[in-house]
Design a protein around this motif. Structure first.
Motif, mmCIF file in Angstrom:
data_model
loop_
_atom_site.group_PDB
_atom_site.id
_atom_site.type_symbol
_atom_site.label_atom_id
_atom_site.label_comp_id
_atom_site.label_asym_id
_atom_site.label_seq_id
_atom_site.Cartn_x
_atom_site.Cartn_y
_atom_site.Cartn_z
ATOM 1 N N LEU A 33 -47.618 9.859 -1.676
ATOM 2 C CA LEU A 33 -46.756 10.102 -2.518
ATOM 3 C C LEU A 33 -46.799 11.334 -2.819
ATOM 4 C CD1 LEU A 33 -46.430 6.830 -4.484
ATOM 5 C CD2 LEU A 33 -44.809 7.443 -2.919
ATOM 6 N N CYS A 34 -47.903 11.981 -3.120
ATOM 7 C CA CYS A 34 -48.314 13.598 -3.473
ATOM 8 C C CYS A 34 -47.626 14.219 -2.272
ATOM 9 C CB CYS A 34 -49.622 13.625 -3.868
ATOM 10 S SG CYS A 34 -49.941 12.868 -5.443
ATOM 11 N N LEU A 36 -45.440 13.305 -0.190
ATOM 12 C CA LEU A 36 -44.060 13.423 0.021
ATOM 13 C C LEU A 36 -43.424 14.138 -1.258
ATOM 14 C CD1 LEU A 36 -41.497 12.130 1.094
ATOM 15 C CD2 LEU A 36 -41.606 10.064 -0.810
ATOM 16 N N GLY A 37 -44.049 14.129 -2.048
ATOM 17 C CA GLY A 37 -43.560 15.065 -3.399
ATOM 18 C C GLY A 37 -43.464 16.530 -3.072
ATOM 19 N N VAL A 40 -40.780 17.359 -0.718
ATOM 20 C CA VAL A 40 -39.577 17.332 -1.280
ATOM 21 C C VAL A 40 -39.457 18.828 -2.080
ATOM 22 C CG1 VAL A 40 -37.918 16.434 -3.105
ATOM 23 C CG2 VAL A 40 -39.057 14.950 -1.366
ATOM 24 N N TYR A 116 -47.601 6.931 -9.914
ATOM 25 C CA TYR A 116 -47.202 8.502 -9.474
ATOM 26 C C TYR A 116 -45.896 8.456 -10.313
ATOM 27 C CZ TYR A 116 -44.668 11.687 -6.474
ATOM 28 O OH TYR A 116 -44.271 12.722 -5.706
ATOM 29 N N ARG A 120 -44.964 11.695 -13.185
ATOM 30 C CA ARG A 120 -43.725 12.615 -12.932
ATOM 31 C C ARG A 120 -42.990 12.493 -13.972
ATOM 32 N NH1 ARG A 120 -40.709 14.064 -8.340
ATOM 33 N NH2 ARG A 120 -39.017 12.766 -9.368
ATOM 34 N N ASP A 122 -40.998 9.941 -14.826
ATOM 35 C CA ASP A 122 -39.982 8.990 -14.524
ATOM 36 C C ASP A 122 -39.988 7.699 -15.404
ATOM 37 O OD1 ASP A 122 -38.726 10.805 -12.965
ATOM 38 O OD2 ASP A 122 -39.741 9.960 -11.035
ATOM 39 N N LEU A 136 -45.890 17.600 -9.165
ATOM 40 C CA LEU A 136 -45.368 16.319 -8.378
ATOM 41 C C LEU A 136 -43.946 16.777 -8.148
ATOM 42 C CD1 LEU A 136 -47.486 13.320 -9.889
ATOM 43 C CD2 LEU A 136 -48.091 14.602 -7.810
ATOM 44 N N GLN A 140 -37.319 17.432 -8.836
ATOM 45 C CA GLN A 140 -36.730 16.971 -7.310
ATOM 46 C C GLN A 140 -36.540 15.436 -7.488
ATOM 47 O OE1 GLN A 140 -34.690 18.961 -5.188
ATOM 48 N NE2 GLN A 140 -35.662 20.861 -6.384
ATOM 49 N N ILE A 142 -37.091 11.869 -5.709
ATOM 50 C CA ILE A 142 -37.766 11.223 -4.751
ATOM 51 C C ILE A 142 -37.145 10.236 -3.619
ATOM 52 C CG2 ILE A 142 -39.969 9.817 -4.124
ATOM 53 C CD1 ILE A 142 -40.600 12.687 -4.718
ATOM 54 N N ALA A 147 -40.596 6.836 0.240
ATOM 55 C CA ALA A 147 -41.543 6.597 -0.276
ATOM 56 C C ALA A 147 -42.113 5.138 -0.193
ATOM 57 C CB ALA A 147 -41.241 6.537 -2.072
#
Length: 383
Positions: A33-34, A36-37, A40, A116, A120, A122, A136, A140, A142, A147
């Motif tokens: 996931l990091c 992917l972050g 992004v 994650y 962030r 969220d 992270l 932006q 995700i 994910a």
């Protein structure tokens, strides 16, 4: 559903091993996931994002190896008399083992996603919410589909690997009176180690290889050096069973007594089971020692960031846990032999001494080998 019911009634030690698999899966999911972050937050650096994703393959492979080892030692998936009559034959038990592995890895992936999102910002209302928002890319959104796809990779791969490792197979019976043959991977493993060290030396001296950015400011390493280390690690894993078998032969050399004979025979019989994870641990330790020596020599380098450290810790922890799990599987496999020896009057001290001899022989061979490979791997980088 049957896999969940079996999980509820398992021994606490077995449940602990499954929770360790879930924890390792959570670490791998967080790394993915990091990555992917980062992709992004930095859309202009697509090649760097792809290389960061490539780095995550190493801890993912170590976690899959650990998950398979745990599935092999699970007593609920071991064929027993009477289970086939109620529809739990070898094929069904293999499916249960794969499902249990998928459940543990999915639990870890869910924990990784929640952690994650919490870091962030969220998910709020808990301590440290949004503590890593800048790292992270919290500004932006995700992509949820991407994910979930990344998080699904580990459960699918681990469950497939467990199913393939435990699938029912019919092995031909060995000839009566035969001795255990040496595993055939030793020459190929030595060749891979030599090729890997040669590629690493060439890439390090050339200095023209493309950089391989890893998570956490590990940007100066040529890709050829990492490729050489991967080949060296594969060679050590392939040569591990042959080296363990050779240790068993050495224990029985030069007029052995009963204790050395017992230790050597057991080590030869278990060479294929414990040799490969022992070779993998040797490869990981040699890579760790080589990296430590390289960056100790370069005091001005700030190479290891938090995500690189997390990935390295996952690799080291999973490979070590796999070795310990393989040793436990070996102990379970020779339980009937141990009981038979005790019934005929063998002293327990003989069994303990034989175990110490096996451990000593393996350490005497693999520790110098690990040190030698680490020195050879670090030599072109420090020179």
């Amino acid at each position: 559903m049957l896999a969940l019911r079996l999980a509820r009634g398992t021994h606490p030690l077995v449940l602990t091993r499954r929770l360790l698999v879930a924890a390792a899966a959570a670490g791998v999911g967080f790394l993915l996931l990091c990555t992917l972050g980062y992709a992004v937050g930095h859309p202009e650096r697509s090649s760097t994002s792809a290389l960061r994703l490539l780095w995550c393959v190493l801890p993912l492979a170590a976690t899959v190896q650990f998950a398979v080892a745990v599935a092999r030692t699970d007593p609920s998936t071991r064929p027993r008399p009477g289970l086939s009559a109620v529809g739990l034959g070898p094929a069904r038990l293999t499916a249960i083992a794969a499902a249990s592995t998928a459940v543990a890895c999915t639990l870890g992936s869910v924990v990784a996603l929640l952690f994650y999102l919490h870091l962030r910002g969220d998910i709020t209302g808990l301590p440290f919410d949004g503590a890593a928002a800048e790292l992270l890319a919290a500004d932006q959104p995700i992509p949820l589909a991407a994910a979930l796809t990344l998080l699904a990779v580990l459960p699918v791969v681990a469950a497939t690997a467990a199913g393939l490792a435990l699938r029912p197979r019919t092995a031909p019976a060995p000839p009566e009176g035969a001795e255990t043959t040496m595993p055939s991977g030793l020459p190929w493993g030595v060749a891979l180690v030599a090729i890997g060290l040669a590629i690493e030396t060439y890439a390090a001296r050339g200095g023209a290889g493309s950089g391989l950015p890893l998570p956490g400011r590990f940007d100066g390493n040529p890709a050829g050096v990492l490729a050489g280390w991967v080949l060296t690690a594969a060679g050590l894993a392939l040569a591990g069973p042959g080296l363990a078998h050779g240790c068993g032969r050495l224990l029985q050399a030069v007029r052995p007594g009963a204790t050395r004979l017992l230790a050597g025979r057991v080590l030869m019989d278990e060479a294929r089971r414990i040799g490969r994870p022992l070779g993998v641990v040797s490869a990981v330790l040699s890579g760790t020692f080589a990296a430590a020596s390289v960056y100790d020599a370069d005091t001005g380098s700030d190479a290891f960031g938090p995500l690189t450290g997390l990935g390295a810790a996952l690799i080291l922890a999973c490979t070590t846990a796999t070795l310990l799990t393989a040793a436990l599987e070996s102990r379970q496999g020779r339980a009937h032999t141990t009981e038979a020896l005790l019934r005929i009057g063998a002293p327990p001290t003989v069994l303990r001494t034989a175990a110490l001899l096996r451990a000593g022989a393996l350490l005497a061979v693999f520790l110098p080998l690990t040190w030698a490979v680490a020195e050879l791997a670090a030599l072109p980088l420090t020179g």
